[in-house]
Design a protein around this motif. Structure first.
Motif, PDB file in Angstrom:
ATOM      1  N   ALA A 189    -110.525   6.059 -28.028  1.00  0.00           N
ATOM      2  CA  ALA A 189    -110.008   7.350 -27.592  1.00  0.00           C
ATOM      3  C   ALA A 189    -111.148   8.315 -27.267  1.00  0.00           C
ATOM      4  O   ALA A 189    -111.077   9.086 -26.320  1.00  0.00           O
ATOM      5  N   ILE A 190    -112.212   8.253 -28.086  1.00  0.00           N
ATOM      6  CA  ILE A 190    -113.340   9.167 -27.918  1.00  0.00           C
ATOM      7  C   ILE A 190    -114.622   8.351 -27.896  1.00  0.00           C
ATOM      8  O   ILE A 190    -114.862   7.545 -28.801  1.00  0.00           O
ATOM      9  N   VAL A 191    -115.420   8.528 -26.857  1.00  0.00           N
ATOM     10  CA  VAL A 191    -116.718   7.851 -26.773  1.00  0.00           C
ATOM     11  C   VAL A 191    -117.783   8.917 -26.531  1.00  0.00           C
ATOM     12  O   VAL A 191    -117.619   9.805 -25.693  1.00  0.00           O
ATOM     13  N   LEU A 192    -118.866   8.850 -27.317  1.00  0.00           N
ATOM     14  CA  LEU A 192    -119.880   9.905 -27.251  1.00  0.00           C
ATOM     15  C   LEU A 192    -121.255   9.341 -26.940  1.00  0.00           C
ATOM     16  O   LEU A 192    -121.619   8.257 -27.410  1.00  0.00           O
ATOM     17  N   HIS A 193    -122.016  10.116 -26.209  1.00  0.00           N
ATOM     18  CA  HIS A 193    -123.406   9.806 -25.907  1.00  0.00           C
ATOM     19  C   HIS A 193    -124.262  10.909 -26.531  1.00  0.00           C
ATOM     20  O   HIS A 193    -124.081  12.088 -26.223  1.00  0.00           O
ATOM     21  N   ASN A 194    -125.130  10.506 -27.447  1.00  0.00           N
ATOM     22  CA  ASN A 194    -126.051  11.453 -28.096  1.00  0.00           C
ATOM     23  C   ASN A 194    -125.342  12.612 -28.793  1.00  0.00           C
ATOM     24  O   ASN A 194    -125.733  13.784 -28.651  1.00  0.00           O
ATOM     25  N   ALA A 195    -124.291  12.272 -29.508  1.00  0.00           N
ATOM     26  CA  ALA A 195    -123.617  13.289 -30.326  1.00  0.00           C
ATOM     27  C   ALA A 195    -122.940  12.571 -31.494  1.00  0.00           C
ATOM     28  O   ALA A 195    -122.686  11.365 -31.452  1.00  0.00           O
ATOM     29  N   SER A 196    -122.630  13.326 -32.519  1.00  0.00           N
ATOM     30  CA  SER A 196    -122.092  12.773 -33.761  1.00  0.00           C
ATOM     31  C   SER A 196    -120.605  12.430 -33.629  1.00  0.00           C
ATOM     32  O   SER A 196    -119.825  13.207 -33.063  1.00  0.00           O
ATOM     33  N   THR A 197    -120.203  11.298 -34.211  1.00  0.00           N
ATOM     34  CA  THR A 197    -118.779  10.925 -34.198  1.00  0.00           C
ATOM     35  C   THR A 197    -117.912  11.933 -34.947  1.00  0.00           C
ATOM     36  O   THR A 197    -116.695  11.954 -34.763  1.00  0.00           O
ATOM     37  N   GLN A 198    -118.534  12.779 -35.785  1.00  0.00           N
ATOM     38  CA  GLN A 198    -117.734  13.750 -36.536  1.00  0.00           C
ATOM     39  C   GLN A 198    -117.150  14.839 -35.640  1.00  0.00           C
ATOM     40  O   GLN A 198    -116.357  15.654 -36.096  1.00  0.00           O
ATOM     41  N   PHE A 199    -117.514  14.836 -34.340  1.00  0.00           N
ATOM     42  CA  PHE A 199    -116.870  15.776 -33.409  1.00  0.00           C
ATOM     43  C   PHE A 199    -115.439  15.354 -33.053  1.00  0.00           C
ATOM     44  O   PHE A 199    -114.761  16.056 -32.296  1.00  0.00           O
ATOM     45  N   ALA A 200    -114.993  14.213 -33.565  1.00  0.00           N
ATOM     46  CA  ALA A 200    -113.625  13.755 -33.292  1.00  0.00           C
ATOM     47  C   ALA A 200    -112.634  14.651 -34.018  1.00  0.00           C
ATOM     48  O   ALA A 200    -112.183  14.352 -35.125  1.00  0.00           O
ATOM     49  N   ASP A 201    -112.281  15.743 -33.397  1.00  0.00           N
ATOM     50  CA  ASP A 201    -111.463  16.773 -34.050  1.00  0.00           C
ATOM     51  C   ASP A 201    -110.944  17.732 -32.984  1.00  0.00           C
ATOM     52  O   ASP A 201    -111.706  18.169 -32.121  1.00  0.00           O
ATOM     53  N   GLY A 202    -109.647  18.033 -33.046  1.00  0.00           N
ATOM     54  CA  GLY A 202    -109.051  18.902 -32.040  1.00  0.00           C
ATOM     55  C   GLY A 202    -109.718  20.256 -31.951  1.00  0.00           C
ATOM     56  O   GLY A 202    -109.913  20.791 -30.859  1.00  0.00           O
ATOM     57  N   GLY A 203    -110.083  20.831 -33.090  1.00  0.00           N
ATOM     58  CA  GLY A 203    -110.765  22.114 -33.082  1.00  0.00           C
ATOM     59  C   GLY A 203    -112.087  22.032 -32.346  1.00  0.00           C
ATOM     60  O   GLY A 203    -112.427  22.899 -31.530  1.00  0.00           O
ATOM     61  N   GLU A 204    -112.844  20.952 -32.582  1.00  0.00           N
ATOM     62  CA  GLU A 204    -114.141  20.775 -31.934  1.00  0.00           C
ATOM     63  C   GLU A 204    -113.999  20.523 -30.433  1.00  0.00           C
ATOM     64  O   GLU A 204    -114.929  20.719 -29.670  1.00  0.00           O
ATOM     65  N   PHE A 205    -112.822  20.044 -30.019  1.00  0.00           N
ATOM     66  CA  PHE A 205    -112.563  19.841 -28.588  1.00  0.00           C
ATOM     67  C   PHE A 205    -112.156  21.157 -27.912  1.00  0.00           C
ATOM     68  O   PHE A 205    -112.054  21.231 -26.706  1.00  0.00           O
ATOM     69  N   GLY A 206    -111.859  22.161 -28.725  1.00  0.00           N
ATOM     70  CA  GLY A 206    -111.382  23.418 -28.164  1.00  0.00           C
ATOM     71  C   GLY A 206    -109.866  23.477 -28.047  1.00  0.00           C
ATOM     72  O   GLY A 206    -109.331  24.335 -27.356  1.00  0.00           O
ATOM     73  N   PHE A 207    -109.174  22.548 -28.721  1.00  0.00           N
ATOM     74  CA  PHE A 207    -107.704  22.532 -28.644  1.00  0.00           C
ATOM     75  C   PHE A 207    -107.063  23.530 -29.605  1.00  0.00           C
ATOM     76  O   PHE A 207    -105.845  23.672 -29.629  1.00  0.00           O
ATOM     77  N   GLY A 208    -107.861  24.193 -30.421  1.00  0.00           N
ATOM     78  CA  GLY A 208    -107.311  25.152 -31.368  1.00  0.00           C
ATOM     79  C   GLY A 208    -106.892  24.471 -32.651  1.00  0.00           C
ATOM     80  O   GLY A 208    -107.305  24.841 -33.729  1.00  0.00           O
ATOM     81  N   ALA A 209    -106.064  23.466 -32.532  1.00  0.00           N
ATOM     82  CA  ALA A 209    -105.621  22.725 -33.705  1.00  0.00           C
ATOM     83  C   ALA A 209    -105.101  21.388 -33.240  1.00  0.00           C
ATOM     84  O   ALA A 209    -104.912  21.155 -32.052  1.00  0.00           O
ATOM     85  N   GLU A 210    -104.867  20.518 -34.154  1.00  0.00           N
ATOM     86  CA  GLU A 210    -104.331  19.202 -33.844  1.00  0.00           C
ATOM     87  C   GLU A 210    -103.394  18.785 -34.958  1.00  0.00           C
ATOM     88  O   GLU A 210    -103.422  19.315 -36.057  1.00  0.00           O
ATOM     89  N   ILE A 211    -102.565  17.811 -34.633  1.00  0.00           N
ATOM     90  CA  ILE A 211    -101.643  17.270 -35.621  1.00  0.00           C
ATOM     91  C   ILE A 211    -102.129  15.891 -36.061  1.00  0.00           C
ATOM     92  O   ILE A 211    -101.489  15.210 -36.855  1.00  0.00           O
ATOM     93  N   GLY A 212    -103.278  15.459 -35.540  1.00  0.00           N
ATOM     94  CA  GLY A 212    -103.832  14.150 -35.865  1.00  0.00           C
ATOM     95  C   GLY A 212    -104.614  13.601 -34.688  1.00  0.00           C
ATOM     96  O   GLY A 212    -104.679  14.228 -33.624  1.00  0.00           O
ATOM     97  N   ILE A 213    -105.241  12.440 -34.892  1.00  0.00           N
ATOM     98  CA  ILE A 213    -105.979  11.767 -33.823  1.00  0.00           C
ATOM     99  C   ILE A 213    -105.209  10.493 -33.489  1.00  0.00           C
ATOM    100  O   ILE A 213    -105.068   9.613 -34.347  1.00  0.00           O
ATOM    101  N   ALA A 214    -104.699  10.390 -32.274  1.00  0.00           N
ATOM    102  CA  ALA A 214    -103.927   9.202 -31.895  1.00  0.00           C
ATOM    103  C   ALA A 214    -104.881   8.101 -31.461  1.00  0.00           C
ATOM    104  O   ALA A 214    -105.793   8.335 -30.662  1.00  0.00           O
ATOM    105  N   THR A 215    -104.663   6.902 -31.990  1.00  0.00           N
ATOM    106  CA  THR A 215    -105.510   5.770 -31.624  1.00  0.00           C
ATOM    107  C   THR A 215    -104.801   4.815 -30.676  1.00  0.00           C
ATOM    108  O   THR A 215    -105.389   3.856 -30.209  1.00  0.00           O
ATOM    109  N   GLY A 216    -103.526   5.071 -30.378  1.00  0.00           N
ATOM    110  CA  GLY A 216    -102.825   4.285 -29.363  1.00  0.00           C
ATOM    111  C   GLY A 216    -103.158   4.824 -27.985  1.00  0.00           C
ATOM    112  O   GLY A 216    -103.895   5.812 -27.842  1.00  0.00           O
ATOM    113  N   LYS A 217    -102.625   4.167 -26.950  1.00  0.00           N
ATOM    114  CA  LYS A 217    -102.919   4.597 -25.582  1.00  0.00           C
ATOM    115  C   LYS A 217    -101.726   5.237 -24.907  1.00  0.00           C
ATOM    116  O   LYS A 217    -101.807   5.636 -23.757  1.00  0.00           O
TER     117      LYS A 217
END
Lengths: 430, 430
Positions: A375-403
């Protein structure tokens, strides 16, 4: 209090009750779907005030929940997840403010075009309908999930862990007060009013079309049960067996700061790196410093033969380690033969959540980001950015791993569907 | 021929065979996901050539299928759906050219933004993986679905009706020739190589994670079975119980041309209007001309009491009529009390497919388009525009009536998911 709980526990009429809840939620969803942004925001502002004003009542209800699980011998980790403090309640209120401030996704035109015959076609965001959120002991999920669904125009049926029932009920009362003040239907945010565990099974059936999607928020066993039993779509957050791959062209300093952060910032979050992959080409220079750094920071390292040679404190990794989400200060580590070997390892052991590469080689980075099916692939950044707030979404209800439908952080936009709105001037199809 | 069919029918090892197919399809999907557009287009161009060159072989295979069903006493409608002609085969080839020419959705960046810490986040389209298409007697679906999945980077497992098995096999051979010429894996487009009906049940299980999504193409009973049994996501096309509502502010001329087209252009397509709703405010002027026009055009009208009074040829509508997709030159008709009554009727009887309003009142039109919960809502245009080609999608694999992932015409873009691609310069999360 115990008596009043008992009255709504173990009801013989649970299926009737649940179907009634779903019908009310459906009616509320219809009203919410066309509710103006200002009205939803009035409700959110009132909810924030109600939570702040209701802090003593929420804390008192929570104290009863905590006392009960403590007397039943719960672990300290469990008690910690369940316990609310004044700071945690205020954080909940702050979260409502954030949702108040984000853009309303409903009604947004995401695409529009004109056809040669003059018709215009618009693709417009619409709510999904009725969302069921099934969660465990953290009572703040009731507020977080409730308000995110409201902002996205969905009715929500909340089902928390029975251990947090009193806390959730107190929080829910504040949310309903906000709905009432804004003139929105109270069934827009419904808390299942019983601790009877059979309610979960009924929600998973979809309640005869009454539930459109289920969002499980909790540990692996809850998510696995929901995925296995649900007869309606699920936004599942599977585990995050995440990798950070240190490529031949990685700068050591950057690799160190990213790896330390990706594993140790908060080892228990789903975006934490669980496996470190190091290109054999730089194992001679990068492996030992990375392993030493991790161990010195308090992280247990479980490595293959090459990694074990780098530091005597490394423990041998078993086959199982490569598939394990530790959620703890433990990391597995392996030397791989370049990016292709790293990709093969991630394909065989990853969970399609979040994976990162550290490299100065843009071609290798592009290959990694293209070929890793996460779902999330990063180049030269920490995997801990996997977060709706860090994406600028304001909030999230979870991280979906399906497609399907939602992938990655599930924010307000991901809780919507769309429709096509067509304006013509009398066009007929030839 | 019969002998060679028998050899692959009713295999005791069907589960083994199907799991092998799915594994090969998964491997092909990985290759396709990173295949350049030019390579996919080379395959599509070669497929078009192969279909044109293979027309005699396809027609010969089809003649065998047709002879078999005819000897088994099939209806003429069934035989018509099964029968290929030179024109139909050329239309199939033309369809491949259209897919060749549409934009490749894979790799398209649909959104990108920068975070305050300097990281850039891109949302990029990626294929779904392995699509299983289960269809009935129309053999052209093998080509249409096969090439649409290829263009969108997905591997596809095709399972046609057993009556069209020889036709599908001949078409499939042409598609595989195209894959081969372009150097793509042959398993990218797999035809289930047996007429054993148990293969459908195995596909619906998802083959242990081997199938990512199921697309049923066929009648209600097929779709209902797939929806009920599938253990993986389904892009279901339920029935189109579509409405055209003639508002108080509708011009009669426009209403007539839209209603005639919406019902009678092709009464059997899923976008055809099945129910006509007329505002009581204009029943005096608009009802009789609309009903007469329909009946004169050969359409049976089944109406409520008010509609029956408009023309002696109107038959009484039963309760069942309001929920019926006729797929024929039959329409139900009712007088309603304004837009709210029309909305209530559509909510109670519609199938969330396609609904239209005819009106010059933009406020009423906006209300109708906002509140009707259907994939496609139209103002002053015919419901028969419910078609991927008419939307400009080039082609479609069906019209989705659910709200998850795909909705409305399922074209190449709807056959993709997305991932988040993040570029940093060493960012770590505070």
């Amino acid at each position: 209090m115990t008596a009043s709980l008992k009255a709504i526990d173990g009801s013989a009429d649970l299926p009737v009750l649940m179907n009634d809840l779903a019908r009310s939620a459906r009616a509320a969803a219809r009203a919410l779907a066309v509710a103006p942004t200002a009205q939803k925001n009035r409700a959110l502002a009132a909810m924030e005030r109600a939570i702040r004003a209701g802090t003593p009542a929420i804390l008192a209800a929570n104290a009863e929940d905590v006392a009960e699980v403590r007397s039943n011998g719960a672990t300290s980790a469990f008690i910690d997840r369940l316990t609310l403090t004044e700071a945690r309640v205020h954080a909940m209120a702050d979260g409502i403010r954030v949702i108040h401030d984000i853009a309303d996704p409903v009604g947004a035109v995401t695409e529009s075009w004109q056809r040669p015959n003059g018709m215009t076609i618009e693709r417009v965001r619409v709510p999904l309908g009725v969302v069921a959120v099934i969660f465990e002991s953290r009572p703040n999920v009731a507020a977080d999930a409730g308000v995110l669904c409201l902002k996205s125009g969905n009715a929500v049926i909340l089902r928390g862990g029975s251990d947090s029932f009193r806390s959730c009920r107190a929080i829910h009362e504040c949310l309903v007060q906000g709905l009432r003040e804004a003139g929105l239907p109270e069934a827009a945010i419904t808390l299942v009013p019983t601790r009877d565990r059979a309610a979960v099974g009924l929600l998973l059936t979809g309640l005869n079309g009454g539930v459109d999607v289920i969002v499980p928020r909790g540990g692996k066993s809850l998510v696995a049960r929901v995925e296995a039993e649900a007869r309606v779509p699920v936004f599942a957050h599977l585990e995050g067996v995440n990798h950070t791959y240190i490529d031949h062209a990685a700068k050591l300093d950057m690799a160190k700061s990213i790896v330390l952060n990706a594993k140790m910032r908060r080892p228990g979050v789903c975006g934490a790196t669980e496996t470190l992959l190091i290109d054999r080409a730089v194992a001679g220079t990068h492996l030992k410093p990375l392993v030493e750094m991790l161990i010195d920071a308090g992280c247990e390292v479980r490595g293959d033969a090459a990694v074990q040679q780098a530091d005597a404190r490394v423990k041998p990794a078993t086959d199982e380690d490569w598939d394990t989400e530790y959620e703890d200060a433990i990391i597995s580590a392996r030397v791989v033969d370049g990016v292709d070997d790293a990709l093969a390892h991630i394909r065989d052991h990853g969970s399609h959540h979040t994976d990162a590469i550290v490299t100065e080689d843009v071609a290798v980075a592009a290959k990694f980001l293209n070929e890793v099916d996460s779902a999330i692939v990063l180049h030269n950044a920490s995997t801990q950015f996997a977060d709706g707030g860090e994406f600028g979404f304001g909030a999230e209800i979870g991280i979906a791993t399906g497609k399907f439908h939602a992938r990655g952080p599930v924010g307000a936009e991901q809780l919507t569907s769309f429709k096509y709105r067509i304006h013509g001037t009398g066009q007929t199809r030839p």
